[in-house]
Design a protein around this motif. Sequence first.
Motif, PDB file in Angstrom:
ATOM      1  N   SER A 180      33.899  49.271  33.001  1.00 32.07           N
ATOM      2  CA  SER A 180      33.465  47.884  33.245  1.00 32.07           C
ATOM      3  C   SER A 180      32.438  47.453  32.194  1.00 32.07           C
ATOM      4  CB  SER A 180      32.878  47.743  34.645  1.00 32.07           C
ATOM      5  OG  SER A 180      33.864  48.042  35.611  1.00 32.07           O
TER       6      SER A 180
ATOM      7  N   ASP B 101      39.577  43.608  35.423  1.00 30.60           N
ATOM      8  CA  ASP B 101      38.926  44.869  35.819  1.00 30.60           C
ATOM      9  C   ASP B 101      39.643  45.451  37.037  1.00 30.60           C
ATOM     10  OD1 ASP B 101      37.152  46.934  35.503  1.00 30.60           O
ATOM     11  OD2 ASP B 101      35.464  45.936  36.470  1.00 30.60           O
ATOM     12  N   GLU B 102      39.475  46.752  37.263  1.00 30.32           N
ATOM     13  CA  GLU B 102      40.081  47.471  38.391  1.00 30.32           C
ATOM     14  C   GLU B 102      41.591  47.222  38.463  1.00 30.32           C
ATOM     15  OE1 GLU B 102      38.396  49.645  39.849  1.00 30.32           O
ATOM     16  OE2 GLU B 102      36.299  49.018  39.678  1.00 30.32           O
TER      17      GLU B 102
HETATM   18 MG    MG Z   1      34.370  49.666  36.863  1.00 25.40          MG
END
Ligand code: MG
Length: 211
Positions: A22, A88-89
């Motif tokens: 991240s 993200d993710e």
């Molecule tokens: Mg992360």
Amino acid sequence: MYNSIQGGHIEVICGPMFSGKSEELIRRLRRAIIARQRVQVFKPGIDSRYADDEVVSHSDNRLSATSVASPSQLIEQTHYRTEVVGIDEAQFFGPELVGVCERLANRGVRVIVAGLDLDWRGEPFHPMPELLAVAEMVTKSQAVCMVCGHPAAFSQKLSGEAVQVELGSSERYEARCRRHFEPEERRQLELLRAREEARRVPTRDDDSPVA
Ligand code: MG
Ligand code: ADP
């Protein structure tokens, strides 16, 4: 380096939990914002660990993001003038994400995707393997093993259920190197303890206060 590619493409940042995925995603997106590019950031609705409307790193680095329920919602919400899309993710989005990233890249968007490449069992976390295969650029980040301090590529589950998707942070997972990664041992101990508990016949002693 990453800005030297002209036109649309896919960059993937993968690795275990706490490896800085991240942070790296946020770093690249901030640079694009500084370059006055039109940037949109997405995350799956399932991941509300820290904030609904932000991508947040474990070191509390933050960037505004839009939560979306599915890859089709992600592409629907991408403005036609957007030049950079951050995701993200990505491991939580399912197989449809691969085609969506390709469509965005084909229409000229720089797509930067961060996600876990392995689950807590050490198995590939789909659709990350497919995304890695179609990406122009791949970065595999490593964390620090919480047992020995060496580089870590695995996410050790410390507690919880035996399902692939279970959100959590340092209370439930920690980074481990190959030598110290124990995908099943703790789970087996937990099951053993639960079975012993179930077998135990309550006695009068159970009611007495703990010394
Ligand atoms: Mg992360
Ligand atoms: P990821 O998105 O890969 O889970 P983050 O970018 O959210 O990782 O967080 C990375 C940060 O986590 C590091 O900069 C560091 O401050 C912190 N951190 C906590 N535990 C570890 C660890 N075992 N190894 C590396 N960084 C860690």
